[in-house]
Write a protein that holds these residues in place. Structure first.
Motif, short mmCIF file in Angstrom:
data_model
loop_
_atom_site.label_atom_id
_atom_site.label_comp_id
_atom_site.label_asym_id
_atom_site.label_seq_id
_atom_site.Cartn_x
_atom_site.Cartn_y
_atom_site.Cartn_z
N GLN A 318 36.56 40.96 28.45
CA GLN A 318 35.35 40.12 28.43
C GLN A 318 34.79 39.65 29.78
OE1 GLN A 318 35.48 36.94 25.66
NE2 GLN A 318 33.45 36.24 26.16
N ILE A 319 35.91 39.18 30.32
CA ILE A 319 35.61 38.71 31.77
C ILE A 319 34.94 40.02 32.58
CG2 ILE A 319 36.41 37.72 33.86
CD1 ILE A 319 38.40 35.98 31.90
N SER A 320 35.71 41.09 32.55
CA SER A 320 35.29 42.13 33.34
C SER A 320 33.96 42.73 33.05
CB SER A 320 36.19 43.34 33.20
OG SER A 320 37.63 42.85 33.63
N LYS A 321 33.76 42.62 31.68
CA LYS A 321 32.27 43.19 31.33
C LYS A 321 31.34 42.12 31.97
CE LYS A 321 29.98 44.32 27.27
NZ LYS A 321 29.81 44.49 25.57
N GLU A 322 31.59 41.03 31.68
CA GLU A 322 30.38 39.95 32.23
C GLU A 322 30.23 40.07 33.70
OE1 GLU A 322 31.06 35.96 30.86
OE2 GLU A 322 31.22 36.44 28.56
N GLN A 323 31.51 40.38 34.34
CA GLN A 323 31.52 40.31 35.89
C GLN A 323 30.67 41.43 36.19
OE1 GLN A 323 35.04 40.38 37.99
NE2 GLN A 323 34.40 40.52 39.85
N VAL A 324 30.85 42.64 35.85
CA VAL A 324 29.94 43.86 35.95
C VAL A 324 28.76 43.67 35.72
CG1 VAL A 324 29.41 46.51 35.00
CG2 VAL A 324 31.79 45.42 35.49
N GLU A 325 28.11 42.99 34.59
CA GLU A 325 26.62 42.57 34.25
C GLU A 325 26.09 41.62 35.35
OE1 GLU A 325 24.81 43.99 32.00
OE2 GLU A 325 26.22 45.38 31.50
N VAL A 326 26.90 40.61 35.81
CA VAL A 326 26.41 39.89 36.60
C VAL A 326 26.19 40.49 38.07
CG1 VAL A 326 26.85 37.36 38.02
CG2 VAL A 326 27.19 37.71 35.44
N GLU A 327 27.01 41.13 38.49
CA GLU A 327 27.05 41.83 39.83
C GLU A 327 25.95 42.70 39.92
OE1 GLU A 327 30.69 43.46 41.06
OE2 GLU A 327 31.66 41.64 41.28
N VAL A 343 32.23 37.12 47.12
CA VAL A 343 31.30 36.79 46.27
C VAL A 343 31.78 37.15 44.81
CG1 VAL A 343 29.08 36.76 45.25
CG2 VAL A 343 29.47 36.52 47.68
N SER A 344 32.40 38.36 44.81
CA SER A 344 32.79 39.07 43.62
C SER A 344 34.09 38.18 43.05
CB SER A 344 33.21 40.30 43.73
OG SER A 344 33.73 40.99 42.58
N ASP A 345 35.13 37.81 43.92
CA ASP A 345 36.30 37.02 43.69
C ASP A 345 35.68 35.60 43.16
OD1 ASP A 345 37.86 39.03 44.42
OD2 ASP A 345 38.37 38.40 46.36
N ASN A 346 34.99 34.93 43.71
CA ASN A 346 34.48 33.65 43.25
C ASN A 346 33.96 33.76 41.91
OD1 ASN A 346 35.56 32.51 45.52
ND2 ASN A 346 33.51 32.50 46.70
N LEU A 347 33.13 34.88 41.79
CA LEU A 347 32.28 34.89 40.51
C LEU A 347 33.32 35.31 39.31
CD1 LEU A 347 29.98 35.49 38.87
CD2 LEU A 347 29.92 38.09 39.53
N ARG A 348 34.45 35.95 39.86
CA ARG A 348 35.46 36.01 38.68
C ARG A 348 36.17 34.99 38.28
NH1 ARG A 348 37.48 40.40 36.20
NH2 ARG A 348 39.65 40.19 35.37
N GLU A 350 34.98 31.94 38.42
CA GLU A 350 34.21 31.07 37.71
C GLU A 350 33.97 31.73 36.26
OE1 GLU A 350 29.96 30.32 38.99
OE2 GLU A 350 30.98 29.84 41.09
N LEU A 351 34.14 32.68 36.19
CA LEU A 351 34.07 33.47 34.81
C LEU A 351 35.22 33.16 33.89
CD1 LEU A 351 32.35 36.89 35.31
CD2 LEU A 351 31.43 35.08 33.90
N ILE A 352 36.37 33.05 34.62
CA ILE A 352 37.58 32.87 33.87
C ILE A 352 37.52 31.24 33.38
CG2 ILE A 352 40.13 32.31 34.38
CD1 ILE A 352 40.18 34.87 36.50
#
Length: 622
Positions: A318-327, A343-348, A350-352
């Motif tokens: 779920q986290i990976s899927k949401e990260q792909v959509e946000v990116e 930015v990608s690491d920080n985004l992940r 936050e999603l976690i």
């Protein structure tokens, strides 16, 4: 407290249908013939039998026939084979239930089992009955078993009852996730190796664990589902008794005469078609051979390790899927080809932080959703087992309003999964598993083509326009073999389980199914109402207005068409078309009538009608 179902406590559940290899082979032969004839029929329909002068009418029908045939193919695959899991002795130590390389292997400790009773607004005295039966559960070994009341209603009376009965009580501050959230909250505060899921009204039999825990000797078995059995289904009244109660001795006499001519007639027997034997003893049981029997909640036993592992995997996905959509959105805004790694690491992160870990998915159909997650876990290859014997009893919907709420929830939940997280496109499942899940979800779309099947004979009767090129010999030569083999295959494939009421109920279910589909398509969430355990007072004619409309239009249009044919009115009808569409219409009307009658059904008075009527020999089942 005096519950209505006390008079039914003596009832015993049905035994599972005995396996017969000869019957299975006969079914496979008939089903193969039927599918072959079905392909032949549809090829003829698409290439030779369309009415090109009325394609607005002819195309929808052949489309509906094709969709229904896809459902028949999936259903045939579902019923193809019976392969019950061999029963094994109940384990004592956790070593007997885990793989050799498991951290628990060699620990030598007895297994522990938690029995969960989630509840929200059910009466404490109803839950008390369930707890009393749970305390009678026996096991051949001395293991740790704890019973928990999971009270989302935060009721002092329920807490006091738990203390009085010596069982554990767990509640929480909010109701996030409803039943799934309630289960998750309990998992965080308990530690049993295995979990028995019950509803508030589930009354487990003493044998539920000693008959099912042996399956867990296979370390890949994630859960075991047992059949649900509604012990309070109305048995109905024989026709003479019913007529005697309504109109007196004359009615009783007429009823006896009618039964002499026609045979036994029962009024009010399971008016809502709640008997789940077809679903559990036929559909679910025959999914064992491809490891696709899914969890249905109450009456199931889960391996805690499987639930937690699957939840972790789902959480990561779920986290990976949401990260792909946000990116994807970030790249669209910034016009950059790739998002910066920091930015990608920080985004992940936050999603976690924002995403909740949910062992049971917060979904109206959390049971089937959890099954999908476990069956698609390719690293562990988790297995499910459908245990054939009934190991508990529970209550059924006692009025059409309750039945409608429950069916809307089930249908809407399945359609929501089909639309938003379809298991057919999930990695990890094999083709056979996907076909089995596909059969379940496809059936929930059937209202789309069922409306066409209900409307077609009405349109023909009112306009004399045929949806086929002609109701001639060629039509009957293609249609009759296909339908006859379908009925024969269904009869043999479901031998020992009554299926006619289920088929008519499936057709009359179209308004609820359509509303569920429309709710999901609009992006609305399906609600989580609890099912009332007492009959709601009154009649519910407003819930069957669509069925009444279909019934009335079918009857009026059929009378109109036959009148026009014999008295030279409007239209150019053929005798073949009138006969075919009349049988079709009568089938539709019978399906609608069953639902209409259910809206006005009420249980017979509690008085001893046998003594009043003098017809003691006319007991149910004799």
């Amino acid at each position: 407290m005096d519950f209505y179902f006390k008079q039914f406590e003596h009832r015993q559940p049905p035994e599972p249908v005995p396996y017969s290899m000869s019957r299975e082979l006969l079914y496979q032969y008939l089903a193969t013939c039927n599918l072959t004839l079905g392909i032949w029929y549809l090829w003829w329909r698409w290439t030779y039998a369309l009415n090109y002068d009325a394609m607005w009418f002819s195309f929808p029908l052949v489309f509906a026939e094709s969709c229904a045939f896809i459902g028949s193919v999936l259903f045939t695959f579902n019923l193809w084979k019976t392969k019950d899991e061999p029963r094994k002795p109940a384990p004592y130590l956790i070593d007997e239930c885990v793989a050799e390389d498991s951290p628990e292997a060699g620990s030598g400790r007895p297994i522990s089992i938690d029995v969960f009773f989630p509840t929200y607004d059910e009466e404490p005295e109803l839950v008390r009955l369930s707890i009393i039966d749970a305390q009678k559960i026996r096991y051949p070994h001395d293991i740790e078993m704890k019973i928990f009341i999971l009270d989302d209603g935060k009721r002092p009376a329920m807490a006091a009852m738990a203390q009085e009965m010596g069982v554990e009580y767990i509640t929480r501050e909010n109701n996030i996730g409803f039943k799934a959230g309630n289960l998750r909250n309990a998992l965080e505060q308990t530690y049993g190796d295995f979990i028995v899921i019950c509803d508030a009204d589930t009354r487990p039999f003493p044998t539920i664990l000693e008959h099912t825990m042996g399956y867990f000797r296979d370390p890949n078995v994630a859960w075991v589902q047992t059949p649900q059995w509604f012990f309070d289904l109305p048995e109905g009244e024989r026709l003479p008794v019913w007529l005697n109660r309504k109109v007196g001795k004359t009615g009783q006499w007429l009823g006896k005469v009618a039964e002499k001519l026609y045979g036994p007639v029962t009024i009010g027997q399971d008016p809502y078609v709640n008997d789940p034997q077809m679903f559990y003893d036929v559909i679910q049981r025959r999914r064992n051979w491809v490891n696709a029997s899914f969890c249905c909640g109450a009456g199931s036993i889960h391996r805690r390790e499987a639930v937690m592992e699957a939840a972790l995997r789902s959480y990561s996905e779920q986290i990976s899927k949401e990260q792909v959509e946000v990116e994807k959105q970030i790249r669209k805004i910034t016009k950059e080809k790739q998002v910066d790694k920091s930015v990608s690491d920080n985004l992940r992160q936050e999603l976690i932080f924002d995403t909740e870990f949910t062992p049971y998915k917060f979904h109206v159909s959390e049971d089937i959703y959890t099954s999908i997650v476990l069956h698609s876990d390719s690293e562990r290859n988790w297995r499910s087992v459908m245990h054939p014997n009934v190991e508990s009893k529970m209550l059924s919907p006692q009025d059409l309003q309750t039945w409608t709420v429950q069916r809307f929830k089930y249908s809407g939940g399945s359609i929501d999964i089909f639309m938003n997280d379809n298991p057919i496109f999930r990695k990890g499942m094999n083709l056979k598993q996907k076909l089995m899940y596909g059969a379940s979800f496809w059936s929930n779309l059937s209202a789309i083509w069922n409306i066409i099947f209900l409307a077609c004979p009405i349109i023909y009767f009112l306009t004399s326009i045929a949806p086929v090129s002609a109701y001639d010999v060629s039509f009957y030569l293609h249609f009759i073999p296909f339908v006859l083999t379908a009925e024969l295959a269904m009869m043999i494939g479901t031998w020992g389980v009554a299926g006619y009421k289920g088929k008519t109920n499936f057709l009359s279910f179209f308004p609820v199914n359509l509303r569920a589909l429309w709710t999901v398509l609009r992006g609305r969430k399906i609600s989580f109402p609890t099912t009332p355990k007492e009959r709601q007072t009154g009649t519910f004619g407003h819930l069957v207005l669509p069925q009444m409309l279909v019934f009335g239009l079918s009857l009026i249009s059929m009378i109109y068409a036959w009148g026009s044919y014999f008295f030279g009115g409007y239209g150019n009808y053929s005798m073949g078309g009138l006969i075919f569409n009349s049988f079709w219409t009568l089938n539709n009307m019978m399906a609608m009538w069953g639902m209409i009658a259910a809206a006005y059904w009420s249980p017979p008075p509690a008085a001893d009608t046998e003594e009043e009527s003098g017809t003691e020999e006319l007991k149910y089942g004799i």
